[in-house]
Design a protein around this motif. Sequence first.
Motif, PDB file in Angstrom:
ATOM      1  N   THR A 159      71.795 -34.285 -11.281  1.00  0.00           N
ATOM      2  CA  THR A 159      73.096 -34.563 -10.668  1.00  0.00           C
ATOM      3  C   THR A 159      73.689 -35.826 -11.285  1.00  0.00           C
ATOM      4  OG1 THR A 159      72.272 -33.663  -8.598  1.00  0.00           O
ATOM      5  CG2 THR A 159      74.306 -34.944  -8.476  1.00  0.00           C
ATOM      6  N   ILE A 160      74.927 -35.741 -11.720  1.00  0.00           N
ATOM      7  CA  ILE A 160      75.624 -36.926 -12.231  1.00  0.00           C
ATOM      8  C   ILE A 160      76.831 -37.204 -11.335  1.00  0.00           C
ATOM      9  CG2 ILE A 160      76.740 -38.013 -14.238  1.00  0.00           C
ATOM     10  CD1 ILE A 160      74.324 -37.176 -15.580  1.00  0.00           C
ATOM     11  N   ASP A 161      77.767 -36.261 -11.307  1.00  0.00           N
ATOM     12  CA  ASP A 161      78.912 -36.427 -10.392  1.00  0.00           C
ATOM     13  C   ASP A 161      78.489 -35.997  -8.997  1.00  0.00           C
ATOM     14  OD1 ASP A 161      80.573 -37.264 -12.455  1.00  0.00           O
ATOM     15  OD2 ASP A 161      80.954 -35.183 -13.047  1.00  0.00           O
ATOM     16  N   PRO A 162      79.061 -36.653  -7.978  1.00  0.00           N
ATOM     17  CA  PRO A 162      78.602 -36.321  -6.626  1.00  0.00           C
ATOM     18  C   PRO A 162      78.965 -34.892  -6.207  1.00  0.00           C
ATOM     19  CG  PRO A 162      80.508 -37.800  -6.551  1.00  0.00           C
ATOM     20  CD  PRO A 162      80.081 -37.709  -7.987  1.00  0.00           C
ATOM     21  N   ASN A 163      78.090 -34.281  -5.419  1.00  0.00           N
ATOM     22  CA  ASN A 163      78.427 -33.022  -4.747  1.00  0.00           C
ATOM     23  C   ASN A 163      78.930 -33.386  -3.365  1.00  0.00           C
ATOM     24  OD1 ASN A 163      77.372 -31.051  -6.703  1.00  0.00           O
ATOM     25  ND2 ASN A 163      75.387 -31.958  -6.221  1.00  0.00           N
ATOM     26  N   ILE A 164      80.042 -32.798  -2.973  1.00  0.00           N
ATOM     27  CA  ILE A 164      80.616 -33.115  -1.667  1.00  0.00           C
ATOM     28  C   ILE A 164      80.762 -31.818  -0.885  1.00  0.00           C
ATOM     29  CG2 ILE A 164      82.588 -34.157  -0.455  1.00  0.00           C
ATOM     30  CD1 ILE A 164      83.205 -35.601  -3.157  1.00  0.00           C
ATOM     31  N   GLY A 165      80.319 -31.829   0.358  1.00  0.00           N
ATOM     32  CA  GLY A 165      80.418 -30.601   1.145  1.00  0.00           C
ATOM     33  C   GLY A 165      80.423 -30.879   2.633  1.00  0.00           C
ATOM     34  N   ILE A 166      80.463 -29.811   3.383  1.00  0.00           N
ATOM     35  CA  ILE A 166      80.459 -29.930   4.836  1.00  0.00           C
ATOM     36  C   ILE A 166      79.154 -29.368   5.383  1.00  0.00           C
ATOM     37  CG2 ILE A 166      81.571 -29.124   6.986  1.00  0.00           C
ATOM     38  CD1 ILE A 166      83.350 -31.055   5.508  1.00  0.00           C
ATOM     39  N   ALA A 167      78.482 -30.181   6.193  1.00  0.00           N
ATOM     40  CA  ALA A 167      77.306 -29.703   6.917  1.00  0.00           C
ATOM     41  C   ALA A 167      77.652 -29.803   8.405  1.00  0.00           C
ATOM     42  CB  ALA A 167      76.095 -30.562   6.579  1.00  0.00           C
ATOM     43  N   TYR A 168      76.709 -29.455   9.250  1.00  0.00           N
ATOM     44  CA  TYR A 168      77.005 -29.459  10.687  1.00  0.00           C
ATOM     45  C   TYR A 168      75.890 -30.126  11.467  1.00  0.00           C
ATOM     46  CZ  TYR A 168      80.511 -26.085   9.297  1.00  0.00           C
ATOM     47  OH  TYR A 168      81.583 -25.489   8.696  1.00  0.00           O
ATOM     48  N   VAL A 169      76.264 -30.796  12.554  1.00  0.00           N
ATOM     49  CA  VAL A 169      75.246 -31.246  13.494  1.00  0.00           C
ATOM     50  C   VAL A 169      75.280 -30.291  14.685  1.00  0.00           C
ATOM     51  CG1 VAL A 169      75.104 -33.652  12.804  1.00  0.00           C
ATOM     52  CG2 VAL A 169      76.869 -32.970  14.438  1.00  0.00           C
ATOM     53  N   ARG A 170      74.147 -30.172  15.346  1.00  0.00           N
ATOM     54  CA  ARG A 170      73.972 -29.100  16.332  1.00  0.00           C
ATOM     55  C   ARG A 170      73.716 -29.650  17.728  1.00  0.00           C
ATOM     56  NH1 ARG A 170      69.414 -24.228  16.235  1.00  0.00           N
ATOM     57  NH2 ARG A 170      68.573 -24.758  18.262  1.00  0.00           N
ATOM     58  N   LYS A 171      74.433 -29.140  18.685  1.00  0.00           N
ATOM     59  CA  LYS A 171      74.293 -29.537  20.105  1.00  0.00           C
ATOM     60  C   LYS A 171      74.457 -28.300  20.959  1.00  0.00           C
ATOM     61  CE  LYS A 171      73.589 -33.635  21.568  1.00  0.00           C
ATOM     62  NZ  LYS A 171      74.235 -34.925  21.501  1.00  0.00           N
ATOM     63  N   SER A 212      85.197 -26.402  15.035  1.00  0.00           N
ATOM     64  CA  SER A 212      83.734 -26.383  14.928  1.00  0.00           C
ATOM     65  C   SER A 212      83.297 -24.918  15.046  1.00  0.00           C
ATOM     66  CB  SER A 212      83.128 -27.240  16.036  1.00  0.00           C
ATOM     67  OG  SER A 212      83.815 -27.033  17.272  1.00  0.00           O
ATOM     68  N   ILE A 213      81.995 -24.691  15.147  1.00  0.00           N
ATOM     69  CA  ILE A 213      81.496 -23.314  15.194  1.00  0.00           C
ATOM     70  C   ILE A 213      80.530 -23.198  16.375  1.00  0.00           C
ATOM     71  CG2 ILE A 213      80.177 -21.566  13.917  1.00  0.00           C
ATOM     72  CD1 ILE A 213      80.814 -23.135  11.341  1.00  0.00           C
ATOM     73  N   CYS A 214      80.534 -22.071  17.072  1.00  0.00           N
ATOM     74  CA  CYS A 214      79.537 -21.860  18.127  1.00  0.00           C
ATOM     75  C   CYS A 214      78.667 -20.669  17.737  1.00  0.00           C
ATOM     76  CB  CYS A 214      80.219 -21.610  19.468  1.00  0.00           C
ATOM     77  SG  CYS A 214      79.020 -21.517  20.820  1.00  0.00           S
ATOM     78  N   LEU A 215      77.368 -20.920  17.646  1.00  0.00           N
ATOM     79  CA  LEU A 215      76.427 -19.858  17.278  1.00  0.00           C
ATOM     80  C   LEU A 215      75.236 -19.918  18.212  1.00  0.00           C
ATOM     81  CD1 LEU A 215      76.271 -20.317  13.370  1.00  0.00           C
ATOM     82  CD2 LEU A 215      77.250 -18.347  14.574  1.00  0.00           C
ATOM     83  N   GLY A 216      74.894 -18.788  18.787  1.00  0.00           N
ATOM     84  CA  GLY A 216      73.709 -18.710  19.635  1.00  0.00           C
ATOM     85  C   GLY A 216      73.709 -19.745  20.750  1.00  0.00           C
ATOM     86  N   GLY A 217      74.879 -20.095  21.239  1.00  0.00           N
ATOM     87  CA  GLY A 217      74.951 -21.060  22.341  1.00  0.00           C
ATOM     88  C   GLY A 217      74.922 -22.516  21.879  1.00  0.00           C
ATOM     89  N   TYR A 218      74.928 -22.730  20.563  1.00  0.00           N
ATOM     90  CA  TYR A 218      74.945 -24.105  20.038  1.00  0.00           C
ATOM     91  C   TYR A 218      76.286 -24.373  19.356  1.00  0.00           C
ATOM     92  CZ  TYR A 218      70.030 -24.396  21.060  1.00  0.00           C
ATOM     93  OH  TYR A 218      68.834 -24.417  21.719  1.00  0.00           O
ATOM     94  N   ARG A 219      76.794 -25.579  19.579  1.00  0.00           N
ATOM     95  CA  ARG A 219      78.027 -25.974  18.916  1.00  0.00           C
ATOM     96  C   ARG A 219      77.646 -26.716  17.635  1.00  0.00           C
ATOM     97  NH1 ARG A 219      83.838 -26.060  19.985  1.00  0.00           N
ATOM     98  NH2 ARG A 219      83.386 -24.919  21.885  1.00  0.00           N
ATOM     99  N   PHE A 220      78.164 -26.243  16.508  1.00  0.00           N
ATOM    100  CA  PHE A 220      77.915 -26.892  15.222  1.00  0.00           C
ATOM    101  C   PHE A 220      79.176 -27.652  14.830  1.00  0.00           C
ATOM    102  CE2 PHE A 220      74.650 -23.715  15.424  1.00  0.00           C
ATOM    103  CZ  PHE A 220      73.576 -24.244  14.709  1.00  0.00           C
TER     104      PHE A 220
END
Length: 410
Positions: free
Chosen positions: A39-51, A68-76
Amino acid sequence: MPPQTVTVGIVGKTNVGKTTFFSAATLLDAKIENRPFVTIDPNIGIAYVRKKCAHVELGLQYCNPKNSICLGGYRFVPVKVYDVAGLIKGAHRGRGLGNKFMDDLRQADVLLHIVDMSGETDEEGNPVRPGYYDPLDEIESIEFEINEWFYGVIARDWDRFSRGLDTLSWDEVVSRIAKRVSGLSIKREHVVDALRETKLENTKPGSWKEEDLRLFSRKLRELAKPLIVVANKMDIPEAEDNYRRVINSLKDRKVVVPTSSLFELALRKAAKSGLIRYLPGDSYFEVVDESKLTTKQKLVLDRIREFMRKYGGTGVQRALDTAVFDVLRMIVVYPVENVSKLSDKDGNVLPDAYLVRQGTTAMELAEMVHTELAKGFIAAYIVNKNKRTGAEYKLSDGDVVKIVSATARG
Ligand SMILES: Nc1nc2c(ncn2[C@@H]2O[C@H](COP(=O)(O)OP(=O)(O)OP(=O)(O)O)[C@@H](O)[C@H]2O)c(=O)[nH]1
Ligand SMILES: [Mg+2]
């Protein structure tokens, strides 16, 4: 203005799995190879935290998430992730790719320090036999490089800047320093705390010695860019002993999360192609149709299943959640307009999940939703607690909030 997206920086020695972690967390394709400095140039992306999603907590059947996203009763809830080039010992003296690229991490609120716990890469990131290199050495030397980068940014032109401060009031001194470092995503309270904790309060920055500035810079780094250690490659047998030794030696000084980014990436890919059902952060997965798996796939999945049983999952989601919820102490709150439907004005149930700092008040939330709402603020109704409160109310995790306002839009 909606709350600022939290930014997570992925840092570490070269060739330890930073991009693998990034790809697993974001499902973006990025170059991964077993050699240093891929890796030389940064990779930029979206991840999620889960609650756990508020719709579950409130006993509703469903929700209609928008931000945000809701999957299986969890909010991402989305967070921004930066994966940057790798460091090696001596980077601040220009070794490897140096550490200037770390400026890409100026916006980071928290750092994930990815460490090769198996010891199968040497000081320079070259492949060696597992168990060869000591990850404890890696943890210390790379954190040193991170501190040196930060010090370099703080110390740039410090002499000239600090001489101009000596005639000012202390309050003004703090403001000037805070303004100077604001481009590093550092808040005034970080500066205040760092000055207090280093006993540099009410001193004259123009007469600080280099060691004072180093002390201040180091404390500021710890407060404004706290890091957790991600003990990666835990799927390699040699990693286990190292992990135990590291935990023992660091005691409670650092948060360490054991992971296998490789396994998480494999699971997310398998889930995407429909082979398994897997919710990031779960400690298990289900095979959709055993008969569709090749023998090799079965073997790999069995290994992963065993790993997850042992560690309660692959650790990738836990690392993100730990950084955001435990280290940064963020909470998730849900602003709504319509109290009876728990929705926005279009009827979307619990549309927005806001990631905010613990201690955020109802008034601050109103400002995030809409400045007009804040201007006419009358009260906050905390739906899940069936409680009407005022501007100073400090929000709790999972609160569903209706701002009652004279200038309300709905
Ligand atoms: N066994 C195992 N291998 C891993 C894991 N994570 C990454 N790897 C391997 O480690 C090597 C390096 O992975 P990268 O993700 O490219 O590492 P990096 O830290 O981004 O490397 P640079 O960008 O070159 O600094 C690859 O061969 C990966 O497959 C893991 O959890 N377990
Ligand atoms: Mg990489």
